[in-house]
Design an enzyme around this catalytic site. Structure first.
Site, short mmCIF file in Angstrom:
data_model
loop_
_atom_site.label_atom_id
_atom_site.label_comp_id
_atom_site.label_asym_id
_atom_site.label_seq_id
_atom_site.Cartn_x
_atom_site.Cartn_y
_atom_site.Cartn_z
N ARG A 83 -10.23 10.33 -12.37
CA ARG A 83 -9.80 10.10 -11.04
C ARG A 83 -8.73 9.42 -11.00
NH1 ARG A 83 -14.40 12.29 -7.17
NH2 ARG A 83 -12.65 12.24 -5.57
N LYS A 84 -8.82 8.39 -11.43
CA LYS A 84 -8.14 6.97 -10.94
C LYS A 84 -6.87 6.78 -11.65
CE LYS A 84 -13.47 4.49 -11.08
NZ LYS A 84 -13.87 3.78 -11.83
N ASP B 143 0.74 -1.64 -0.20
CA ASP B 143 0.22 -0.61 -0.03
C ASP B 143 0.51 1.32 -0.45
OD1 ASP B 143 -2.00 1.70 2.58
OD2 ASP B 143 -2.61 1.91 0.10
#
Lengths: 295, 259
Positions: free
Chosen positions: A224-225, A179
């Site tokens: 936005r991704k 992450d």
């Protein structure tokens, strides 16, 4: 000095606004704050020392060698460091495609004046991957970024506080460093981001104390991704430990109040997909981050 | 006492075998060790106090209330605790479908004699979610299991050392507690398991210090594969923070030692 004070104030206001519930007021204030003042927020862009207020020293950078690093960790660090752009004596610059990113123990500290801000807001809070002062006990990692290739490499040494199955690293710790690595890449390329999805395939356990490489690449950006993927391999690249690699995610945002029946259907679709891909291992997983800065 | 000593010896031999490279010798020894002696290894099955060797006290159980727990955390704990099966005065048992699982700071400690074993093997290692002694600083959680419904609930309070975005919990910390919760369920139902896949959708950030519920259910079992899924919601169940699915693979213990 005045401009700097203004920057600190802007950043401070932004944080305060988190708690302000009146949307019209919040939108009005946000329109006054130029986007560029907020880019350091949450991103891992290298910040030059000269930007720090004269009043306080820069925060400690955790991505520098320390005595707990193994030989393998140092070897990889020196390899990627040699590929970085450097300032030589006489003012010349040695070219290099890579750059080492600094790492602080709170995301706030990337912002100008962040060290002071950090003392004002939840002073005891620490970034999850930098929450212990004991060297080598938990996460020891460095991130090197290559902007032109849209790629980043994270060298990671897992300490003894990250155990899961006896002698191996916890699955959640692996997810955390993935992450961090994917988020750093997505943030560097797309501004402020938050994780929207992580899909991780664990192929082989990682022994405690070993050094692994997390190689992350950008797959694509859709509005936005930001879709990114990575592979976690042994330090020589021979053994694949984990994958979180790229396939596009169908783009509807996840509904906030998911009904159990809808959830079950989604889960069974995911499991059918997994059934076919698990043995193949070549068509694995993906992650995407949504840029959350209000444009 | 003798039987117990034998159990400790079996587990100890098992660990020593990690380093034994002679495969025929290893296989021969392994055939002598019944599988049931190894089930406590890595699983979170509740272990009764009477199983512990008389020589050492049981390891500390981290899933009990402590001063750092917020009011909300205590309320939820008391609610699920009231649903658990309990021994009443006079030897009667109050029925209940739920059971609270103990939580130690190393997976080894679930095994019989594990506390001693833990001192022999990588003594400084700690389970990732229980690696700090400071109460309320990192992960504060309790897992309640309902075996008949094949479901488990984890009550989780995130401490200040789990920050990601300012004021919110780190995505990796959420992934960790989801992995713990799903893994506990899969392990309880299918024996020793390891994570093969996690797919997590983050819907809403979790503020630091808040209490969330992780409700995990079993979807299906296919041979060695166990499919589980969960939802992370606010303590009253109204707000969905995260959804996840997981795939866990049962480990054949002999496989771990190359047998």
């Amino acid at each position: 000095m005045l401009r700097h004070g203004l920057q600190v104030t802007r950043v401070f206001c932004q944080t305060v606004l988190h708690t302000v519930s009146a949307r019209p007021l919040r939108s009005a204030i946000l329109r006054l704050i130029p986007r560029t003042a907020l880019l350091p927020w949450l991103s891992s862009r290298a910040v030059s020392v000269s930007e720090w207020p004269l009043l306080s020293s820069p925060p400690r950078d955790y991505s520098l060698p320390n005595p707990s690093w193994s030989t393998e960790m140092r070897r990889l660090y020196e390899y990627y460091d040699s590929l970085c752009e450097k300032e030589m004596e006489g003012g010349e610059k040695k070219p290099g495609g890579w750059g080492r990113l600094p790492s602080y123990n709170r995301t706030l500290k990337y912002a100008a004046g962040g060290k002071c801000l950090s003392k004002l807001l939840k002073e005891k809070a620490r970034l999850f991957t930098r929450n212990t002062e004991e060297q080598g006990a938990a996460f020891e990692y460095v991130v090197f970024m290559n902007k032109s290739e849209k790629r980043c490499v994270c060298i990671f040494q897992a300490g003894h506080l990250l155990e899961g199955p006896p002698g191996n690293v916890h699955g959640g710790a692996i997810a955390t460093i993935i992450d961090t690595s994917l988020g750093t890449l997505a943030g560097y390329l797309s501004g402020i981001v938050m994780t929207a999805n992580l899909n991780i395939n664990y192929c082989s356990p990682i022994p405690l104390g070993s050094v692994v490489l997390i190689d992350s690449v950008l797959d694509k950006v859709e509005g936005r991704k930001t879709f990114v993927s990575c592979q976690v391999t042994s330090s020589d690249g021979s053994k694949l430990h984990t994958e979180a690699t790229g396939n596009a995610v169908a783009g509807l945002p996840i509904p906030r109040q998911s009904q159990h029946a809808t959830l079950k259907k989604k889960m069974s679709n995911t499991h059918r997909h997994l059934k076919h891909t698990f043995h193949g291992r070549l068509n694995p997983s993906f992650a995407y981050f949504k840029v959350c800065f209000p444009c």
